[in-house]
Design an enzyme around this catalytic site. Sequence first.
Site, PDB file in Angstrom:
ATOM      1  N   TYR A  29       0.749  -1.276   0.094  1.00 34.47           N
ATOM      2  CA  TYR A  29       0.076  -0.280  -0.091  1.00 34.47           C
ATOM      3  C   TYR A  29       0.856   1.299   0.089  1.00 34.47           C
ATOM      4  O   TYR A  29       0.344   2.330   0.187  1.00 34.47           O
ATOM      5  CB  TYR A  29      -0.874   0.038   1.218  1.00 34.47           C
ATOM      6  CG  TYR A  29      -0.196  -0.311   2.581  1.00 34.47           C
ATOM      7  CD1 TYR A  29       0.698   0.406   3.346  1.00 34.47           C
ATOM      8  CD2 TYR A  29      -0.588  -1.489   3.325  1.00 34.47           C
ATOM      9  CE1 TYR A  29       1.262   0.152   4.241  1.00 34.47           C
ATOM     10  CE2 TYR A  29      -0.036  -1.987   4.341  1.00 34.47           C
ATOM     11  CZ  TYR A  29       1.050  -0.966   4.893  1.00 34.47           C
ATOM     12  OH  TYR A  29       1.532  -1.579   6.011  1.00 34.47           O
ATOM     13  N   SER A 129       6.967   1.517  11.954  1.00 39.20           N
ATOM     14  CA  SER A 129       5.734   1.006  11.202  1.00 39.20           C
ATOM     15  C   SER A 129       5.748  -0.475  11.509  1.00 39.20           C
ATOM     16  O   SER A 129       6.466  -1.337  11.105  1.00 39.20           O
ATOM     17  CB  SER A 129       6.138   1.196   9.514  1.00 39.20           C
ATOM     18  OG  SER A 129       6.140   2.688   9.230  1.00 39.20           O
ATOM     19  N   CYS A 266      -4.002  16.913  12.074  1.00 39.89           N
ATOM     20  CA  CYS A 266      -4.392  17.626  10.713  1.00 39.89           C
ATOM     21  C   CYS A 266      -5.938  17.373  10.274  1.00 39.89           C
ATOM     22  O   CYS A 266      -6.485  18.098   9.945  1.00 39.89           O
ATOM     23  CB  CYS A 266      -3.543  17.768   9.757  1.00 39.89           C
ATOM     24  SG  CYS A 266      -3.099  15.961   9.185  1.00 39.89           S
ATOM     25  N   CYS A 272      -5.328  23.040   6.276  1.00 38.40           N
ATOM     26  CA  CYS A 272      -4.081  22.387   6.314  1.00 38.40           C
ATOM     27  C   CYS A 272      -2.890  23.563   6.313  1.00 38.40           C
ATOM     28  O   CYS A 272      -3.332  24.638   6.178  1.00 38.40           O
ATOM     29  CB  CYS A 272      -3.932  21.784   5.107  1.00 38.40           C
ATOM     30  SG  CYS A 272      -5.210  20.295   4.768  1.00 38.40           S
ATOM     31  N   CYS A 287       2.333  18.994   1.340  1.00 40.42           N
ATOM     32  CA  CYS A 287       1.713  17.633   2.142  1.00 40.42           C
ATOM     33  C   CYS A 287       2.610  16.509   1.792  1.00 40.42           C
ATOM     34  O   CYS A 287       2.726  16.269   0.667  1.00 40.42           O
ATOM     35  CB  CYS A 287       0.147  17.794   1.857  1.00 40.42           C
ATOM     36  SG  CYS A 287      -0.537  16.097   2.512  1.00 40.42           S
ATOM     37  N   ASP A 288       2.678  15.604   2.905  1.00 36.78           N
ATOM     38  CA  ASP A 288       3.427  14.627   2.437  1.00 36.78           C
ATOM     39  C   ASP A 288       2.610  13.408   1.628  1.00 36.78           C
ATOM     40  O   ASP A 288       3.143  12.829   0.925  1.00 36.78           O
ATOM     41  CB  ASP A 288       3.652  14.053   3.897  1.00 36.78           C
ATOM     42  CG  ASP A 288       4.536  12.642   3.974  1.00 36.78           C
ATOM     43  OD1 ASP A 288       5.211  12.277   2.794  1.00 36.78           O
ATOM     44  OD2 ASP A 288       4.278  11.738   4.650  1.00 36.78           O
TER      45      ASP A 288
END
Length: 385
Positions: A29, A129, A266, A272, A287-288
């Site tokens: 993903y 992660s 956020c 944002c 934005c990432d």
Amino acid sequence: MIVLPRKKLKKRSIVIKPVGSFCNLRCDYCFYLEKHTLYEGEPATHRMSDETMEKIIAGMFACSDAPTFVWHGGEPTLMGLDFFVKVVAVQRYYANGRDYSNAIQTNGTLLDEEWARFLKYENFLVGVSLDGPEHVHNAHRKDLRGSGTFQRVFENAKMLSGKGTPVNVLATVNAYSVKYPREIYKFFRKNGFTFMQFAPVVESDPLNPEVAAPYSVNPKDYGIFLNRLFDLWVKDFDFGRLRQKTSVRFFDALIQKYVGMIPDHCIFQKFCGNALVVEHNGDMFSCDYMVSEDTSVGNIHKISIEEAFQGPKHMAFGKRKSEFGIQCQECRWLHLCYGGCIKDRIRDPRDKGRNHFCESYKIFFQQADKRLRKFAKLYRRHYQS
């Protein structure tokens, strides 16, 4: 954990990609691997120079009282420990006694005891992660050979915790893991991972752009997941001493919202724009999750970070969150999510511009509202007494 600020400071955050999208894993993903196509050359050659690194650090101290540096990827540890030794030396020079903080988000596979000593000594918050127990984690988090990565990640995360390094586990919620909220929570709790973040997955299907990828989580299922997770979190709450035994960022930020603070998540903010993302070559983005040519706000070698934060492109991007339709405007929960994350409105064309997790939030807010109000009342009473 919930912390009410004593002094209002000008705080800003920057997400830094020292190796761009380069990574030693191939998680199903992952939305960032493809970003290497924005740049020439092989992904392994995308490495941040010392000059760019210093410009970022100097720029953040110039525009923030207490800057936060989030080292991300790809996989940032591929840059090597020596790079981060230089990072903290440069930070001390520009800080000149002021506060700042570092966080690093890693897949955990390359960590060792030398990394652990450094991260603890330099007070890095380490995000690992880790999706949950072995069968959950290995469902989608694979290495280059397609093998599961659980054992390496789990052992290294435990090693960090054992040496006193603060570890925050980041778990995705996907079509498989959404079935196991209790098992995942209990697994983290049992192994001492008491700081948790859960990120729901929705990505476009590369084989059929008209639908979401099959590993994306169903909105109703995610709403049920949140409810069950919240029940577990509440059971672990010490009401007598107003103390959390576990921290789930989603719930912590919601309580901040109910108390009247600006939440540090956020999703629950009206606009944002509190953070910037900077790629290995100094390109800055708003934005990432939405790094692309049309979200670029300039390059750090041409404009300052302050100019990027205050520039029209970044300001316009920040306002996009409030561009929601009539259904959101009429929703009783609008004041909580403000339409949710922008990226969750565009990954599945079938959502037609609405947040993919709109139903999820409605399911959760409906059940949790009374208890969230109770938490807010307890916190206000505690901090005002």
